[in-house]
Each structure stands twice: as structure tokens, then as C-alpha cells.
Design a protein around this motif. Structure first.
Motif, mmCIF file in Angstrom:
data_model
loop_
_atom_site.group_PDB
_atom_site.id
_atom_site.type_symbol
_atom_site.label_atom_id
_atom_site.label_comp_id
_atom_site.label_asym_id
_atom_site.label_seq_id
_atom_site.Cartn_x
_atom_site.Cartn_y
_atom_site.Cartn_z
ATOM 1 N N GLY A 1 33.823 35.256 45.570
ATOM 2 C CA GLY A 1 33.624 36.995 45.667
ATOM 3 C C GLY A 1 34.852 37.957 46.338
ATOM 4 N N VAL A 2 35.527 36.716 47.463
ATOM 5 C CA VAL A 2 36.869 37.858 47.796
ATOM 6 C C VAL A 2 37.481 37.703 46.403
ATOM 7 N N THR A 3 37.647 37.046 45.246
ATOM 8 C CA THR A 3 38.244 37.495 44.114
ATOM 9 C C THR A 3 37.517 38.699 43.085
ATOM 10 N N GLU A 4 36.526 38.735 42.811
ATOM 11 C CA GLU A 4 35.289 39.313 42.367
ATOM 12 C C GLU A 4 35.930 41.154 43.167
ATOM 13 N N ALA A 5 35.527 41.235 44.246
ATOM 14 C CA ALA A 5 35.690 42.123 44.720
ATOM 15 C C ALA A 5 37.489 43.150 45.197
ATOM 16 N N GLY A 6 38.349 41.933 44.991
ATOM 17 C CA GLY A 6 39.824 42.043 44.991
ATOM 18 C C GLY A 6 39.951 42.810 43.739
ATOM 19 N N ALA A 7 39.798 42.154 42.898
ATOM 20 C CA ALA A 7 39.671 42.852 41.212
ATOM 21 C C ALA A 7 39.302 44.460 40.901
ATOM 22 N N MET A 8 37.979 44.927 41.821
ATOM 23 C CA MET A 8 37.721 45.494 41.878
ATOM 24 C C MET A 8 38.499 46.974 42.690
ATOM 25 N N VAL A 9 39.467 46.186 43.751
ATOM 26 C CA VAL A 9 40.150 47.302 44.583
ATOM 27 C C VAL A 9 41.185 47.388 43.134
ATOM 28 N N LEU A 10 42.066 46.102 42.583
ATOM 29 C CA LEU A 10 43.453 46.363 42.143
ATOM 30 C C LEU A 10 43.016 47.154 40.996
ATOM 31 N N ALA A 11 41.763 47.152 40.272
ATOM 32 C CA ALA A 11 41.496 48.287 39.027
ATOM 33 C C ALA A 11 42.076 49.549 39.571
ATOM 34 N N LEU A 12 41.827 49.755 40.302
ATOM 35 C CA LEU A 12 42.102 51.114 40.983
ATOM 36 C C LEU A 12 43.745 51.687 40.993
ATOM 37 N N TRP A 13 45.028 50.401 40.381
ATOM 38 C CA TRP A 13 46.145 50.975 39.979
ATOM 39 C C TRP A 13 46.093 50.080 38.986
ATOM 40 N N ARG A 14 45.966 48.871 38.899
ATOM 41 C CA ARG A 14 46.178 47.857 37.889
ATOM 42 C C ARG A 14 45.401 47.075 37.002
ATOM 43 N N PRO A 15 43.794 47.720 35.964
ATOM 44 C CA PRO A 15 43.411 48.222 35.390
ATOM 45 C C PRO A 15 43.412 46.382 34.599
ATOM 46 N N VAL A 16 44.346 46.616 33.786
ATOM 47 C CA VAL A 16 44.527 45.323 33.119
ATOM 48 C C VAL A 16 44.690 43.608 33.839
ATOM 49 N N ALA A 17 45.252 44.045 34.420
ATOM 50 C CA ALA A 17 46.049 42.767 35.430
ATOM 51 C C ALA A 17 44.408 42.430 35.683
ATOM 52 N N ALA A 18 43.379 43.433 36.585
ATOM 53 C CA ALA A 18 42.201 43.189 37.706
ATOM 54 C C ALA A 18 41.095 42.669 36.729
ATOM 55 N N TRP A 19 40.930 42.952 35.027
ATOM 56 C CA TRP A 19 40.318 42.839 34.135
ATOM 57 C C TRP A 19 40.318 41.476 34.214
ATOM 58 N N TRP A 20 41.447 40.598 33.909
ATOM 59 C CA TRP A 20 41.716 39.146 33.895
ATOM 60 C C TRP A 20 41.058 38.695 35.114
ATOM 61 N N LEU A 21 41.785 39.080 36.764
ATOM 62 C CA LEU A 21 41.477 38.447 37.561
ATOM 63 C C LEU A 21 39.500 38.387 37.728
ATOM 64 N N SER A 22 38.927 39.231 37.320
ATOM 65 C CA SER A 22 37.518 39.501 37.419
ATOM 66 C C SER A 22 37.011 38.521 36.375
ATOM 67 N N LEU A 23 37.338 38.372 34.963
ATOM 68 C CA LEU A 23 37.005 37.695 33.911
ATOM 69 C C LEU A 23 36.942 36.085 34.890
ATOM 70 N N ALA A 24 38.718 35.985 34.930
ATOM 71 C CA ALA A 24 38.678 34.482 35.632
ATOM 72 C C ALA A 24 37.625 34.391 36.981
ATOM 73 N N ALA A 25 36.704 35.098 37.321
ATOM 74 C CA ALA A 25 36.703 35.063 38.922
ATOM 75 C C ALA A 25 34.967 34.401 38.248
ATOM 76 N N MET A 26 34.747 35.100 37.091
ATOM 77 C CA MET A 26 33.023 34.650 37.117
ATOM 78 C C MET A 26 33.183 33.180 35.786
ATOM 79 N N LEU A 27 33.981 33.131 35.217
ATOM 80 C CA LEU A 27 34.036 31.739 34.990
ATOM 81 C C LEU A 27 34.404 30.536 35.424
ATOM 82 N N VAL A 28 34.925 31.042 36.094
ATOM 83 C CA VAL A 28 34.965 29.787 37.962
ATOM 84 C C VAL A 28 33.359 29.829 38.567
ATOM 85 N N GLY A 29 33.372 30.386 38.853
ATOM 86 C CA GLY A 29 32.042 30.711 39.451
ATOM 87 C C GLY A 29 30.648 29.688 38.921
ATOM 88 N N ALA A 30 30.744 30.161 36.883
ATOM 89 C CA ALA A 30 29.755 30.232 36.832
ATOM 90 C C ALA A 30 30.141 28.383 36.224
#
Length: 473
Positions: A85-114
Motif C-alpha cells: 500500500g505504501v508503494t502504491e501511495a508513494g508512486a502517486m506522490v512521486l508522479a508529481l515530479w517523476r511520472p515515468v519512474a512512478a509508473w514503474w513503481l506502481s506497476l511493480a507494486a501491482m504485480l507483487v500484490g497480484a
């Protein structure tokens, strides 16, 4: 040669072409997506931190919702669920400055959780939304929207395509047991988010380009007006210079006839002076012809001014009375007076003073209907002061059809003579234009010099602070 050989060579060429194309696409993907570059949100004047606050509040909701859903319904250990959950939320905040890196982080969090939830699935167990949880889907929506707002459309489409591919592989290829599929809904929502973000980004860029183009157009219009005014001044001054060159040529031709038995050296020097004057006159006429050919219909007249052919003699202060009569015939009440001892002035000063009075009175006609005007010429040993003032207008002026650059022309004329010009509103609602045109002081004895005019004290504010200038009466 066997017929199979050309087919083999063609197949090799096609394979090499496909491999090169695939390699180029992979290189583009690597350059677009494998990056840590910063793409911050564009600044907002009124709501500078409002988007950041909204995203942070949404991230807090995603953190609580994703951790609770994965821990309680997904069967994952609570601490591990909280990390996801922290990773998903952190990806949202990170997307305010580094959206591409945040996309990788959000996608990785989804895969790990799934994958973690899939390991806990058992036949007949609880039905779980999979592979995207509700909170994870919302978090990734925010990430894709923020990404589409900042990066190129190609990068947005690449991230959408890879997100859809990972979703398909997780749900369609890997699969699970007793779950409620969310892949199709997630891809549809992600597509809407990317399209919306791309459209908003395109609109913002279009507005920025329009503002830049408007600024460039205004600058170009001002520059063109300045060049046109300088060309007009140059055409007028060429006439004055050409007149003097003609006089020099004639005097050099007549001078030997005024001397009895002039020496050969004098004749040779005078002939050289005349030849140089004729050559200069020819060049001046050629340049003058070019200037006038760019404005074949240009007349010396302006509103309330003279009318005549373009090649008529340039006006001087001797024609000021005729100008005032024309202005009065146009309906403006104008008075004129002068002070000081008038002496011959250079043609450029005479021409500039006449044009300044002409343009100032024309501005009164256009911008101050019902007002009266006063022209005052102050002759000084060091130059000429020109003051044109008008009273408060009695009616609202009609919209002007001109370019509104009359003061620009007056400033150009004054600057050409190293003078000074001010234009300001008067306390009674009127307007005043004051110009000083310097002239070299004559070599006169001290006791023969002109005393300062008595009425100079009538104009103590002749040259006020230039910061108070306006553009129209």
C-alpha cells in the motif's frame, strides 16, 4: 543457380530488416521509459499547491484502502500488505515530479500484490478482485493521468500498452482461482485517463504557443511600425540633404567664375568638390527612389496636415500658419505663440519641429474631441522647445482606426537630433507634448547673447518624469 537461393536471400534480408526494426523499437522504448528524468507539474498562479494536496489526500486513501483490502480480504500478512500500500501511495506522490519512474513503481507494486494474492487463493475461498485491487486501480489511474499531462503522447501510449500487456499476462496467462476479474475494466479506465491527460496537455501547449505567438506578433508589429517611421523620416531627411548637396555642386561650379585668373589648383579642387557632390547626390537620389518605391502612395499629409506630392519640398516652420489654418478648418480651436529671438535653424530641426506639431495636433483631433489646443515655440540660444497642450475633452473619442504610434514617430525624430521629449496627462484632464531640439549655440559675445525668455517660468513642468507618459491625449 538454384531457384531456392533468391528466396533464401530475400528471407535473410527480410529477417535482417525485421530485426533492425525491432531493435530500433526496443531502443526507443528504453529511451522513453527507462529514465529517472523529472517532469514536474506546470506552476499555477492561483492554485499552485492545490493539485499536490489533492494527490496527497488520494494517496492516503489508496494506502489505507489497499493495505486493508490486501490484508483482510487477500489473506496477505498485514505488514507486507502495508508495504504494498505504501508503494502504491508513494508512486502517486512521486508522479508529481517523476511520472515515468512512478509508473514503474506502481506497476511493480501491482504485480507483487497480484502474485502474493494468487499464492493465497484456494478453491472455494473468498472471491477477490484480481489482479487489480480497487485502491490499486485508483492509484494507477492517478499515475497515468499525471504522466499523460507531462510527457509526450508517444510515451503515454507506450506506458498504456505495457500496462495492458502486463494486465493481460497476469490475468489471462498466469490466471488464478475464484477471483473477480478486473483487467478489462482497468484497461478501459486507464485508456480514458491517458486520453484525458493527453488532451489536457495538448490544450495547455496550444495555449502556451498561442501566447508566445501573440507576444511575437506584438513585438513584430512594433518593430515594423518603428522601421516604417524611420523610413518615413529618412525619406524626408534625404530631401533636405539632397538640397544641400545640390547647392554645394552649384557653388563649386560657379566659384571659379567669381575669381579673376583662378589658379589651376583651385579649379582642380573645386572640380573635385563638384564631382564628389554630384556622385553623392546621385547615390542619395537612388536611395531616396528605393525608399519611395516601397511606399508609392505615401504623401506628406497626415490628418489635419498638408497635402501634396511625395516629391514636394519638405515643410518648415514657415508653413506652420498654413498647418494651423487647416487644423482650425477641421474643427479644432488652436492658438499659437512663440517667445525668444528666432534665428535660422538647421533644416532637420525645422522639419522635425513641424512634424511634431502636426502629429500632436492630429492626436488632439482624434483623441480629444471638443478640446482646445495651444502651440508654444520657445527659441533658445541652444535649441528650440516645442510645447503642444490641449484641454480636457468634452466628449468620449471614437475608436481610433490608426496604429496608435504617433508618439513613437515623435520620439524617433527627437532621438535623431539628440533631443528630449515628454508626453503626459495634465492635472485638469488635458494632455501635453513637450520636445526640446538642440542646436549648436552661435559664437556671439556674452553681451550680445539672448537673455532667457521671460515666459519660460510659465512652463515649470516642461519636462516631467518620463514614467508618467501616456500614449494618447
Amino acid at each position: 543457380m538454384s531457384r531456392v537461393e533468391p528466396v533464401k536471400r530475400w528471407g535473410k534480408r527480410q529477417g535482417a530488416w525485421l530485426w533492425a526494426r525491432a531493435e530500433r523499437m526496443l531502443r526507443v522504448l528504453h529511451d522513453d521509459l527507462w529514465t529517472w528524468r523529472a517532469d514536474p507539474l506546470p506552476p499555477s498562479l492561483w492554485l499552485r499547491w492545490f493539485p499536490h494536496g489533492v494527490v496527497c489526500l488520494a494517496a492516503l486513501g489508496v494506502l489505507l484502502g489497499d493495505a486493508g483490502q490486501l490484508g483482510e480480504n487477500g489473506g496477505i500478512e498485514p505488514g507486507f500488505a502495508f508495504v504494498i500500500g505504501v508503494t502504491e501511495a508513494g508512486a502517486m506522490v512521486l508522479a508529481l515530479w517523476r511520472p515515468v519512474a512512478a509508473w514503474w513503481l506502481s506497476l511493480a507494486a501491482m504485480l507483487v500484490g497480484a502474485l502474493a494474492v494468487r499464492a493465497e487463493m484456494v478453491p472455494g475461498g473468498d472471491v477477490f478482485t484480481w489482479p487489480w485491487t480497487a485502491a490499486g486501480l485508483i492509484g494507477h489511474l492517478f499515475v497515468l493521468l499525471l504522466l499523460a499531462l507531462r510527457v509526450r503522447t508517444r510515451v503515454s501510449l507506450e506506458t498504456l500498452a505495457l500496462t495492458a500487456l502486463v494486465t493481460y499476462l497476469t490475468q489471462g496467462v498466469v490466471g488464478g482461482q475464484d477471483y473477480q476479474p478486473t483487467g478489462q475494466l482497468a484497461v478501459i479506465l486507464f485508456t480514458v485517463a491517458v486520453v484525458l491527460g493527453t488532451a489536457l496537455r495538448g490544450r495547455r501547449e496550444a495555449r502556451t504557443q498561442l501566447a508566445e505567438q501573440t507576444s511575437l506578433t506584438a513585438e513584430e508589429r512594433a518593430r515594423r511600425t518603428l522601421l516604417e517611421e524611420r523610413g518615413r523620416i529618412a525619406r524626408e531627411l534625404h530631401d533636405v540633404v539632397a538640397h544641400h548637396m545640390s547647392v554645394i555642386s552649384i557653388q563649386a561650379q560657379v566659384a571659379p567664375l567669381l575669381v579673376k585668373d583662378p589658379p589651376d589648383e583651385l579649379k582642380e579642387n573645386l572640380a573635385g568638390i563638384r564631382q564628389n557632390a554630384l556622385e553623392a547626390l546621385t547615390e542619395l537620389r537612388r536611395v531616396l527612389g528605393v525608399l519611395r518605391s516601397e511606399h508609392p502612395d505615401a504623401l506628406d499629409a497626415t490628418e489635419g496636415g498638408d497635402t501634396g506630392a511625395p516629391h514636394a519640398p519638405q515643410p518648415t516652420l514657415d508653413r506652420l500658419d498654413a498647418l494651423l489654418e487647416n487644423i482650425r478648418a477641421a474643427g479644432l480651436v488652436v492658438t499659437a505663440d512663440s517667445s525668444g529671438l528666432r534665428r535660422p535653424l538647421p533644416p532637420g530641426v525645422e522639419l522635425s519641429a513641424y512634424r511634431i506639431v502636426q502629429e500632436a495636433l492630429s492626436n488632439v483631433l482624434r483623441h480629444a474631441p471638443g478640446a482646445s489646443a495651444e502651440v508654444h515655440l520657445i527659441h533658445l540660444p541652444i535649441g528650440l522647445r516645442v510645447v503642444v497642450s490641449n484641454t480636457r475633452p468634452l466628449r468620449t473619442p471614437a475608436p481610433s482606426q490608426g496604429a496608435g504610434h504617433g508618439l513613437l514617430g515623435m520620439r524617433e525624430r527627437v532621438a535623431m537630433l539628440d533631443g528630449a521629449l515628454t508626453a503626459q496627462s495634465l492635472p485638469d484632464g488635458g494632455y501635453q507634448v513637450a520636445a526640446f531640439l538642440p542646436v549648436d549655440a552661435p559664437d556671439l559675445p556674452t553681451d550680445a547673447a539672448d537673455p532667457p525668455p521671460d515666459d519660460l517660468d510659465l512652463h515649470p513642468d516642461l519636462f516631467p518624469d518620463p514614467s508618467t507618459e501616456d500614449d494618447a491625449p
